[in-house]
Structures are given as C-alpha cells and as structure tokens.
Design an enzyme around this catalytic site. Structure first.
Site, PDB file in Angstrom:
ATOM      1  N   ARG A 242     100.978  72.846  40.967  1.00 18.04           N
ATOM      2  CA  ARG A 242     101.072  74.245  41.438  1.00 18.04           C
ATOM      3  C   ARG A 242     100.186  74.447  42.676  1.00 18.04           C
ATOM      4  O   ARG A 242      99.515  75.478  42.813  1.00 18.04           O
ATOM      5  CB  ARG A 242     100.653  75.236  40.349  1.00 18.04           C
TER       6      ARG A 242
ATOM      7  N   SER B 299     104.228  81.998  34.234  1.00 15.88           N
ATOM      8  CA  SER B 299     102.893  81.622  33.741  1.00 15.88           C
ATOM      9  C   SER B 299     101.841  82.309  34.599  1.00 15.88           C
ATOM     10  O   SER B 299     101.846  82.157  35.818  1.00 15.88           O
ATOM     11  CB  SER B 299     102.681  80.116  33.866  1.00 15.88           C
TER      12      SER B 299
ATOM     13  N   GLU C 225      97.278  81.286  38.050  1.00 16.54           N
ATOM     14  CA  GLU C 225      98.327  80.637  38.849  1.00 16.54           C
ATOM     15  C   GLU C 225      98.873  81.633  39.870  1.00 16.54           C
ATOM     16  O   GLU C 225      99.340  81.260  40.948  1.00 16.54           O
ATOM     17  CB  GLU C 225      99.463  80.164  37.924  1.00 16.54           C
TER      18      GLU C 225
HETATM   19  N1  EPU Z   1     102.420  76.728  23.412  1.00 16.35           N
HETATM   20  C1  EPU Z   1     101.816  77.408  22.379  1.00 16.35           C
HETATM   21  N2  EPU Z   1     101.805  78.778  22.425  1.00 16.35           N
HETATM   22  C2  EPU Z   1     102.375  79.478  23.419  1.00 16.35           C
HETATM   23  C3  EPU Z   1     102.993  78.791  24.495  1.00 16.35           C
HETATM   24  C4  EPU Z   1     102.988  77.400  24.455  1.00 16.35           C
HETATM   25  O1  EPU Z   1     101.287  76.808  21.449  1.00 16.35           O
HETATM   26  O2  EPU Z   1     102.339  80.713  23.364  1.00 16.35           O
HETATM   27  C5  EPU Z   1     102.486  75.260  23.371  1.00 16.35           C
HETATM   28  C6  EPU Z   1     103.916  74.821  23.103  1.00 16.35           C
HETATM   29  O3  EPU Z   1     104.185  74.740  21.743  1.00 16.35           O
HETATM   30  C7  EPU Z   1     103.960  73.466  23.756  1.00 16.35           C
HETATM   31  C8  EPU Z   1     102.976  73.592  24.896  1.00 16.35           C
HETATM   32  O4  EPU Z   1     102.170  74.729  24.623  1.00 16.35           O
HETATM   33  O5  EPU Z   1     103.512  72.478  22.885  1.00 16.35           O
HETATM   34  C9  EPU Z   1     103.669  73.718  26.236  1.00 16.35           C
HETATM   35  O6  EPU Z   1     104.476  74.891  26.222  1.00 16.35           O
HETATM   36  P1  EPU Z   1     105.740  75.081  27.203  1.00 16.35           P
HETATM   37  O7  EPU Z   1     106.683  73.945  27.061  1.00 16.35           O
HETATM   38  O8  EPU Z   1     106.278  76.451  26.956  1.00 16.35           O
HETATM   39  O9  EPU Z   1     105.137  74.938  28.646  1.00 16.35           O
HETATM   40  P2  EPU Z   1     103.805  75.502  29.326  1.00 16.35           P
HETATM   41  O10 EPU Z   1     102.856  74.383  29.524  1.00 16.35           O
HETATM   42  O11 EPU Z   1     103.293  76.676  28.551  1.00 16.35           O
HETATM   43  C10 EPU Z   1     104.609  74.977  31.742  1.00 16.35           C
HETATM   44  C11 EPU Z   1     104.747  75.690  33.050  1.00 16.35           C
HETATM   45  C12 EPU Z   1     105.986  76.589  33.022  1.00 16.35           C
HETATM   46  C13 EPU Z   1     107.202  75.722  32.764  1.00 16.35           C
HETATM   47  C14 EPU Z   1     107.011  75.019  31.417  1.00 16.35           C
HETATM   48  C15 EPU Z   1     108.119  74.047  31.115  1.00 16.35           C
HETATM   49  C16 EPU Z   1     102.520  75.957  33.931  1.00 16.35           C
HETATM   50  C17 EPU Z   1     101.387  76.895  34.203  1.00 16.35           C
HETATM   51  N3  EPU Z   1     103.565  76.483  33.312  1.00 16.35           N
HETATM   52  O12 EPU Z   1     104.359  75.971  30.732  1.00 16.35           O
HETATM   53  O13 EPU Z   1     106.113  77.136  34.334  1.00 16.35           O
HETATM   54  O14 EPU Z   1     108.381  76.517  32.712  1.00 16.35           O
HETATM   55  O15 EPU Z   1     105.778  74.239  31.459  1.00 16.35           O
HETATM   56  O16 EPU Z   1     108.013  72.930  31.932  1.00 16.35           O
HETATM   57  O17 EPU Z   1     102.427  74.785  34.280  1.00 16.35           O
HETATM   58  C18 EPU Z   1     105.474  78.980  35.681  1.00 16.35           C
HETATM   59  O18 EPU Z   1     104.775  78.194  36.314  1.00 16.35           O
HETATM   60  O19 EPU Z   1     105.547  80.207  35.972  1.00 16.35           O
HETATM   61  C19 EPU Z   1     106.199  78.493  34.504  1.00 16.35           C
HETATM   62  C20 EPU Z   1     106.882  79.316  33.686  1.00 16.35           C
END
Ligand code: EPU
Length: 336
Positions: free
Chosen positions: A163, A236, A332
């Site tokens: 990012r 995010s 972010e």
């Molecule tokens: N998780 C939780 N609780 C929550 C949310 C997530 O426990 O409320 C856990 C999930 O169970 C999973 C892990 O966290 O094991 C990762 O969750 P998720 O796959 O939803 O991805 P993320 O790391 O929360 C990142 C990006 C998103 C992108 C997703 C999918 C960042 C800051 N965010 O989110 O990007 O869509 O991966 O690749 O890197 C954005 O940047 O605006 C964005 C939405």
C-alpha cells in the site's frame, strides 16, 4: 476543464462526508494541466481527487482541489502472449478491470470491485486476494507540477511497497495522467487466497477462467465489505501491521489464535481485522460512525456525521490495540 466554486465534495468521497471545497477544477486532458501550470495555479498548495475512495475529509478545503477526469481505455501493443493496455487516470478502476476481463486479458481480475480510480491505484499499490497492481503494472505518465515536465515512471521507478509507492511519499508534486499494464493473453489464474478457492469449489469450477475468478472476488467483496453506495466507508482503514517473529511469539502466549502471515525470515504481517475484532470493536457504533460488522478493518459512516468522528474513533482503536498488543496500527487512508 470545468471550474466550480464552494462546491460540496459529498459525492466525491466514498465516506460521504459533506465537505466544501472553495475551488474545484475538473481536468479532462493533459492540455488542461499545462494551462493550469502556465496560469501559476500550482504555485500554491493543491490536492488531487481520483475516486475519493481512500480519503477521509475532516475540514473544508480552502486550497485548489483537482478532480482527475482523464479518460482512455486502449490496447496499445501486443505480442503473441501479452497485451499492453493504457488507461486514463480518471477511469473507474473496476470498469478498467472489467474491460480487461471481458477481453480475456489476465492479471488484474483478483482486483475486481475495488473502489477508486485508475490513477489512484499505483499511489496505493492496491492489492487484494493475493495480487497487487505492481505485478502487472508497466508504466505511467505523470506531470510534475513544480517543473512543468511530463515523465514516464517504470515499475521500478514507482518503488512499490505494501500500500505504498514513490507517489505516496511525494504528495502534491505529481499528477498521474495515464497508466499502462501488461497482461496475459493465456492467463494463469490465481485462486491461492482461501476464500476464492472455496467459492470455486462451491460452484463446481475446476478449471477457472479469469471471469470465474473475477466473479468469485465480486461475491467475496460484496459479502464482506460494505458498498459505499449503502454505507460510507473507504475499505480497509488501517494497514495490516508488520511485526517481528519474536514479538509474535510473545503475543501468542496470551493469544494463541492470532492471525499472522510470514513475509520473510524475521517478520510477519498481522491481520489488523483480527486484532480489532479480538479487542472487541467489531460492530461498535458511536454517534454516526462505527466499525463494520463483517470486517473490523473497515470504519463506516452511517450518514449525517463528520470526518473528525471517524478520526477520533480510529485514534481510540489505535490506542486500544497498542495497549492490548503493543502493536501500532497505521492508517491506510489519507486524511485531509
Ligand atoms: N479477520 C478477522 N476479523 C475481521 C476481519 C478479518 O479475524 O473482522 C481475519 C480473517 O479471518 C482472516 C484475516 O483476518 O483470517 C484476513 O482477513 P481478510 O481476508 O478479510 O483480509 P484483510 O487482511 O483484513 C486485506 C486488504 C484488503 C483486501 C483483503 C483481501 C489491507 C489493509 N487490506 O484485508 O484490502 O481486500 O486483504 O486480499 O491490506 C483495502 O485495502 O481497502 C482492502 C479492502
């Protein structure tokens, strides 16, 4: 170009905050940018809006605001196996992805339905479901508002990180005009991200095409992430923090279920959504703002609120996460 005075930016930021800009100029061509430069408009501070999807507006803006509306979707060259496509920075990102998916050009299908504009994509090095734009980014053309010169930036020149990019480190200096990607005509799909594979299995798709991947991503995003048309948000709000493996071991003593992903020999990335949820914030509501009920990394605006309420909430979460886990959460989103 089109000029507006004392205009609300409510429809131009996905949080939907009703902030006024004293002067807003829509730019439609490189010629518009050159004219602004020649008229000395860049001698004073200015800001550029693309899709407004990574933006928290907290106060009325007295400086010039540019709205990037440079449009173009064009195949510029091809080889037997690849195509290079060229997009105007003002194009909607998802429309650009669909243009490629519908033509069978693979590489950005995992980035379907990300809100925002093509020009903002390299600033953030947007990423989702195992793919970042740096993987297919070829080059971009940008205007330097200090020197009045155009410059081509290669993939390497952009210094992409998580990012992050050269442009995020040099705000107010460049206006991105066009962005090119090199995509595959015989795409290898990437369904490594667990949720995608699960959907493909449910749909009994064993040899997915890029359209299947795109459809799966659209389903996941629609189920987990709020649509800005319904609830104001900017995806995010925080980055996933990077910590050392030794700090992770310490935290695991108390929280054995912490979600982490190894990124190198010594460091791991922690799921900030897990931290925020575990700290009890998921679904929390305060006044007009809150933490989304399905994805704790997303802060939401229910309407009628102010950007400063989101900022206050974000800071409270930051402090709480630091107190509980000794981990600093970085924003972010850009705050204006
Ligand atoms: N998780 C939780 N609780 C929550 C949310 C997530 O426990 O409320 C856990 C999930 O169970 C999973 C892990 O966290 O094991 C990762 O969750 P998720 O796959 O939803 O991805 P993320 O790391 O929360 C990142 C990006 C998103 C992108 C997703 C999918 C960042 C800051 N965010 O989110 O990007 O869509 O991966 O690749 O890197 C954005 O940047 O605006 C964005 C939405």
């Amino acid at each position: 170009m089109i000029k507006f005075e004392n205009v609300s930016l409510k429809s131009l930021n996905t949080f939907g905050f009703d902030i006024l800009a004293t002067e807003l100029i829509e730019i439609h061509s490189e010629q518009d940018i050159i004219e602004l430069y020649q008229n000395g408009q860049f001698n004073q501070p200015y800001k550029t809006i693309g899709g407004g999807s990574n933006l928290l507006l907290t106060e009325n803006l007295s400086q010039l605001v540019l709205l990037n509306k440079l449009l173009k979707k064009e195949l510029v060259s091809e080889t037997e196996t690849t195509v290079t496509v060229h997009f105007g920075a003002g194009e909607n990102w998802h429309d650009a992805v669909m243009y490629c998916v519908d033509n069978g050009w693979g590489g950005i299908e995992n980035l379907s339905l990300i809100p925002g504009s093509v020009g903002a994509a390299p600033i953030q090095n947007i990423g989702a479901y195992g793919v970042e734009i740096k993987d297919t980014f070829e080059s971009l053309r940008a205007f330097n508002t200090k020197t009045g010169q155009f410059r081509r930036f290669s993939n390497q020149d952009c210094r992409f990180g998580y990012r992050d990019s050269y442009f995020k480190q040099h705000p107010g200096e460049w206006i991105i005009c066009y962005v090119s990607f090199t995509l595959s005509k015989n795409p290898q799909t990437n369904s490594s991200y667990g949720d995608i594979q699960q959907i493909l299995t449910e749909r009994e798709i064993t040899s997915p095409k890029i359209k299947d991947i795109s459809n799966a991503v659209i389903s996941i995003r629609s189920s987990k992430l709020p649509d800005p048309k319904d609830i104001g948000n900017s995806g995010s709000f925080f980055k996933n923090p990077v910590i050392s493996k030794s700090q992770l071991s310490d935290i695991q003593q108390e929280y054995p279920n912490i979600k982490s992903f190894s990124i190198n020999e010594t460091q791991v990335k922690i799921a900030a959504g897990w931290l925020i949820e575990t700290a009890g914030w998921k679904g929390y509501k305060e006044g007009n703002v809150g933490v989304h009920k399905n994805q704790a990394l997303v802060l939401v605006h229910y309407g009628g609120g102010k950007g400063s309420e989101i900022k206050t909430l974000a800071e409270k979460i930051q402090h709480d996460i630091y107190n509980k886990f000794q981990i600093h959460l970085e924003f972010e989103v850009n705050i204006w």
